[in-house]
Design a protein around this motif. Structure first.
Motif, PDB file in Angstrom:
ATOM      1  N   LYS A 181       0.820  -1.212   0.000  1.00 58.33           N
ATOM      2  CA  LYS A 181       0.000   0.000   0.000  1.00 58.33           C
ATOM      3  C   LYS A 181       0.857   1.267   0.000  1.00 58.33           C
ATOM      4  N   GLN A 182       2.108   1.161   0.457  1.00 60.92           N
ATOM      5  CA  GLN A 182       2.985   2.328   0.525  1.00 60.92           C
ATOM      6  C   GLN A 182       3.577   2.684  -0.827  1.00 60.92           C
ATOM      7  N   THR A 183       3.596   1.732  -1.746  1.00 58.74           N
ATOM      8  CA  THR A 183       4.253   1.941  -3.026  1.00 58.74           C
ATOM      9  C   THR A 183       3.351   2.706  -3.976  1.00 58.74           C
ATOM     10  N   ARG A 184       3.922   3.720  -4.622  1.00 62.22           N
ATOM     11  CA  ARG A 184       3.180   4.524  -5.597  1.00 62.22           C
ATOM     12  C   ARG A 184       3.318   3.877  -6.975  1.00 62.22           C
ATOM     13  N   TRP A 185       2.409   4.220  -7.868  1.00 56.62           N
ATOM     14  CA  TRP A 185       2.393   3.559  -9.181  1.00 56.62           C
ATOM     15  C   TRP A 185       3.682   3.785  -9.957  1.00 56.62           C
ATOM     16  N   TYR A 186       4.266   4.993  -9.854  1.00 54.64           N
ATOM     17  CA  TYR A 186       5.474   5.250 -10.639  1.00 54.64           C
ATOM     18  C   TYR A 186       6.678   4.477 -10.094  1.00 54.64           C
ATOM     19  N   GLU A 187       6.615   4.082  -8.810  1.00 54.05           N
ATOM     20  CA  GLU A 187       7.709   3.301  -8.245  1.00 54.05           C
ATOM     21  C   GLU A 187       7.738   1.896  -8.843  1.00 54.05           C
ATOM     22  N   TYR A 188       6.552   1.346  -9.120  1.00 54.83           N
ATOM     23  CA  TYR A 188       6.519   0.072  -9.841  1.00 54.83           C
ATOM     24  C   TYR A 188       7.115   0.248 -11.240  1.00 54.83           C
ATOM     25  N   GLY A 189       6.798   1.391 -11.866  1.00 52.91           N
ATOM     26  CA  GLY A 189       7.344   1.676 -13.191  1.00 52.91           C
ATOM     27  C   GLY A 189       8.868   1.738 -13.180  1.00 52.91           C
ATOM     28  N   ILE A 190       9.412   2.351 -12.136  1.00 47.21           N
ATOM     29  CA  ILE A 190      10.879   2.433 -12.016  1.00 47.21           C
ATOM     30  C   ILE A 190      11.469   1.029 -11.918  1.00 47.21           C
ATOM     31  N   ARG A 191      10.859   0.187 -11.102  1.00 49.26           N
ATOM     32  CA  ARG A 191      11.356  -1.191 -10.949  1.00 49.26           C
ATOM     33  C   ARG A 191      11.279  -1.952 -12.273  1.00 49.26           C
ATOM     34  N   PHE A 192      10.153  -1.831 -12.956  1.00 51.05           N
ATOM     35  CA  PHE A 192      10.012  -2.532 -14.234  1.00 51.05           C
ATOM     36  C   PHE A 192      11.003  -1.992 -15.261  1.00 51.05           C
ATOM     37  N   LEU A 193      11.233  -0.690 -15.237  1.00 44.72           N
ATOM     38  CA  LEU A 193      12.187  -0.098 -16.170  1.00 44.72           C
ATOM     39  C   LEU A 193      13.594  -0.640 -15.932  1.00 44.72           C
ATOM     40  N   PHE A 194      14.043  -0.630 -14.674  1.00 42.55           N
ATOM     41  CA  PHE A 194      15.376  -1.152 -14.373  1.00 42.55           C
ATOM     42  C   PHE A 194      15.474  -2.643 -14.707  1.00 42.55           C
ATOM     43  N   GLY A 195      14.434  -3.394 -14.377  1.00 46.80           N
ATOM     44  CA  GLY A 195      14.434  -4.816 -14.703  1.00 46.80           C
ATOM     45  C   GLY A 195      14.486  -5.049 -16.201  1.00 46.80           C
ATOM     46  N   GLY A 196      13.715  -4.250 -16.950  1.00 46.22           N
ATOM     47  CA  GLY A 196      13.721  -4.375 -18.401  1.00 46.22           C
ATOM     48  C   GLY A 196      15.064  -3.995 -19.011  1.00 46.22           C
ATOM     49  N   LEU A 197      15.661  -2.932 -18.491  1.00 43.19           N
ATOM     50  CA  LEU A 197      16.980  -2.528 -18.990  1.00 43.19           C
ATOM     51  C   LEU A 197      18.030  -3.595 -18.698  1.00 43.19           C
ATOM     52  N   ALA A 198      17.949  -4.203 -17.516  1.00 45.29           N
ATOM     53  CA  ALA A 198      18.901  -5.270 -17.179  1.00 45.29           C
ATOM     54  C   ALA A 198      18.717  -6.459 -18.115  1.00 45.29           C
ATOM     55  N   THR A 199      17.474  -6.759 -18.457  1.00 46.31           N
ATOM     56  CA  THR A 199      17.194  -7.873 -19.357  1.00 46.31           C
ATOM     57  C   THR A 199      17.717  -7.577 -20.760  1.00 46.31           C
ATOM     58  N   VAL A 200      17.503  -6.357 -21.232  1.00 48.68           N
ATOM     59  CA  VAL A 200      18.012  -5.967 -22.550  1.00 48.68           C
ATOM     60  C   VAL A 200      19.535  -6.043 -22.572  1.00 48.68           C
ATOM     61  N   PHE A 201      20.156  -5.547 -21.494  1.00 50.17           N
ATOM     62  CA  PHE A 201      21.616  -5.605 -21.398  1.00 50.17           C
ATOM     63  C   PHE A 201      22.097  -7.053 -21.444  1.00 50.17           C
ATOM     64  N   ALA A 202      21.431  -7.940 -20.709  1.00 50.01           N
ATOM     65  CA  ALA A 202      21.819  -9.361 -20.720  1.00 50.01           C
ATOM     66  C   ALA A 202      21.637  -9.960 -22.108  1.00 50.01           C
ATOM     67  N   GLY A 203      20.573  -9.552 -22.808  1.00 54.34           N
ATOM     68  CA  GLY A 203      20.360 -10.042 -24.164  1.00 54.34           C
ATOM     69  C   GLY A 203      21.462  -9.598 -25.114  1.00 54.34           C
ATOM     70  N   LEU A 204      21.880  -8.344 -24.974  1.00 52.84           N
ATOM     71  CA  LEU A 204      22.968  -7.838 -25.819  1.00 52.84           C
ATOM     72  C   LEU A 204      24.280  -8.564 -25.520  1.00 52.84           C
ATOM     73  N   VAL A 205      24.540  -8.813 -24.251  1.00 56.75           N
ATOM     74  CA  VAL A 205      25.749  -9.551 -23.872  1.00 56.75           C
ATOM     75  C   VAL A 205      25.670 -10.977 -24.411  1.00 56.75           C
ATOM     76  N   SER A 206      24.493 -11.598 -24.333  1.00 56.84           N
ATOM     77  CA  SER A 206      24.314 -12.954 -24.867  1.00 56.84           C
ATOM     78  C   SER A 206      24.558 -13.005 -26.368  1.00 56.84           C
ATOM     79  N   ALA A 207      24.041 -12.009 -27.081  1.00 55.74           N
ATOM     80  CA  ALA A 207      24.228 -11.980 -28.530  1.00 55.74           C
ATOM     81  C   ALA A 207      25.700 -11.831 -28.888  1.00 55.74           C
ATOM     82  N   ARG A 208      26.428 -11.107 -28.084  1.00 55.16           N
ATOM     83  CA  ARG A 208      27.838 -10.836 -28.388  1.00 55.16           C
ATOM     84  C   ARG A 208      28.763 -11.951 -27.892  1.00 55.16           C
ATOM     85  N   PHE A 209      28.507 -12.453 -26.657  1.00 57.59           N
ATOM     86  CA  PHE A 209      29.444 -13.380 -26.020  1.00 57.59           C
ATOM     87  C   PHE A 209      28.882 -14.778 -25.771  1.00 57.59           C
TER      88      PHE A 209
END
Length: 151
Positions: free
Chosen positions: A11-39
């Motif tokens: 209940k303490q978490t605001r909607w944009y805070e979930y967005g921040i978490r999803f954004l960081f998680g998505g960026l980490a996933t994209v980064f891992a995908g790029l590393v996988s494609a390269r290495f």
């Protein structure tokens, strides 16, 4: 401070805070995908476990706890740090379960991907809960020992 489940935090978490978490998680996933494609997938898989979401969560938890204490006129800095540390401890215990998940999935996936996923999920949950329970038991025992020493 013991690890425990609290629905009040949701209940303490605001909607944009979930967005921040999803954004960081998505960026980490994209980064891992790029590393996988390269290495290759073995190297990329290591980066997929990057705790990007943990960093965002710990920061938000610290902020929530600090603000809650500041509303009552207290500093809240120490409380925020402790809450963030507790979240990190929970993530570490979950990581132990993640290792178990990966091991079971790797062993069973040649037979059946769906069966391997189901078995790995169950093992992950059992190991993570067992690690949490063990930590709690040891902390309670440790706390009793400390109080016995003081007496």
């Amino acid at each position: 401070m013991l690890v425990k489940l609290s629905s009040a935090s949701l209940k303490q978490t605001r909607w944009y805070e979930y967005g921040i978490r999803f954004l960081f998680g998505g960026l980490a996933t994209v980064f891992a995908g790029l590393v996988s494609a390269r290495f290759g997938v073995a190297v990329g898989g290591l980066f997929l476990a990057l705790p990007a979401v943990l960093c965002a969560s710990a920061t938000l938890i610290e902020s929530h706890e600090r603000r809650a204490k500041e509303k009552t006129g207290l500093s809240g800095r120490r409380r925020g740090q402790q809450a963030a540390a507790l979240d990190a401890a929970g993530a570490a215990l979950g990581s132990i379960g993640l290792v178990a998940f990966a091991s079971i999935f790797y062993a069973l996936v040649p037979a059946s991907a769906v069966g391997a996923f189901a078995a790995a999920f169950l093992v992950w949950a059992a190991v993570a809960v067992a690690a949490w329970s063990l930590r709690r038991t040891l902390r309670i025992t440790s706390g009793r020992r400390q109080s016995e020493r003081r007496a």
